[in-house]
Design a protein around this motif. Structure first.
Motif, short mmCIF file in Angstrom:
data_model
loop_
_atom_site.label_atom_id
_atom_site.label_comp_id
_atom_site.label_asym_id
_atom_site.label_seq_id
_atom_site.Cartn_x
_atom_site.Cartn_y
_atom_site.Cartn_z
N ASN A 120 39.22 41.63 43.69
CA ASN A 120 38.99 40.66 42.60
C ASN A 120 37.99 39.43 43.01
O ASN A 120 38.17 39.03 44.09
CB ASN A 120 40.49 40.11 42.28
CG ASN A 120 41.12 40.93 41.41
OD1 ASN A 120 40.63 41.83 40.89
ND2 ASN A 120 42.34 40.43 40.99
N ARG B 83 36.06 36.12 41.51
CA ARG B 83 35.79 35.30 40.40
C ARG B 83 36.38 35.60 39.20
O ARG B 83 35.58 35.53 38.02
CB ARG B 83 33.96 35.13 40.15
CG ARG B 83 33.44 34.70 41.35
CD ARG B 83 31.80 34.35 41.16
NE ARG B 83 31.21 34.04 42.37
CZ ARG B 83 30.63 32.73 42.59
NH1 ARG B 83 31.00 31.81 41.46
NH2 ARG B 83 30.00 32.72 43.33
N GLY B 84 37.67 36.24 39.32
CA GLY B 84 38.31 36.60 38.13
C GLY B 84 37.88 37.94 37.43
O GLY B 84 38.45 38.09 36.46
N TYR B 85 36.98 38.66 38.21
CA TYR B 85 36.88 40.24 37.52
C TYR B 85 37.08 41.02 38.58
O TYR B 85 37.07 40.95 39.77
CB TYR B 85 35.71 40.16 36.97
CG TYR B 85 34.41 40.18 37.89
CD1 TYR B 85 33.98 41.32 38.33
CD2 TYR B 85 33.89 39.01 38.14
CE1 TYR B 85 32.68 41.27 38.92
CE2 TYR B 85 32.64 38.79 38.89
CZ TYR B 85 32.14 39.96 39.39
OH TYR B 85 31.00 39.97 39.89
N GLU B 86 37.44 42.41 38.47
CA GLU B 86 37.47 43.66 39.30
C GLU B 86 36.13 44.21 39.50
O GLU B 86 35.33 44.39 38.59
CB GLU B 86 38.25 44.47 38.53
CG GLU B 86 39.85 44.10 38.40
CD GLU B 86 40.80 44.99 37.89
OE1 GLU B 86 40.44 46.26 37.61
OE2 GLU B 86 42.09 44.65 37.52
N LEU B 87 35.86 44.40 40.74
CA LEU B 87 34.71 44.85 41.22
C LEU B 87 35.10 46.11 42.38
O LEU B 87 35.87 45.89 43.11
CB LEU B 87 34.12 43.72 42.10
CG LEU B 87 32.63 44.23 42.63
CD1 LEU B 87 31.76 44.50 41.58
CD2 LEU B 87 32.15 43.09 43.44
#
Length: 73
Positions: free
Chosen positions: A54, A56-60
């Motif tokens: 996670n 900056r608020g997104y999944e990677l």
């Protein structure tokens, strides 16, 4: 030196420095991984590659080879 690859599942780390050159470093930065960013390790695939993060608020999802270039504290 501790890298993102060494961070355990469920832990949070802060990026201290990016290693690598040219297009590889640029690609990592384009994914939102820059100095000072907090990264939470959500899970790791059964065979260890890739890692789900996670940022900056997104999944990677990141390969272990790329995670070795990200120095964390």
């Amino acid at each position: 030196m501790k890298t993102l690859k060494d961070v355990a599942v469920g832990q949070t780390a802060v990026v201290a420095k990016l290693h690598g050159e040219g297009p590889v470093k640029r690609r990592i930065m384009d994914m939102g991984i820059t100095k000072g960013v907090e990264i939470f390790v959500r899970k790791v695939a059964p065979l260890g590659d890739p890692m789900e993060l996670n940022v900056r608020g997104y999944e990677l999802s990141v390969r272990k080879s790329d995670a070795e270039m990200i120095e964390v504290v």
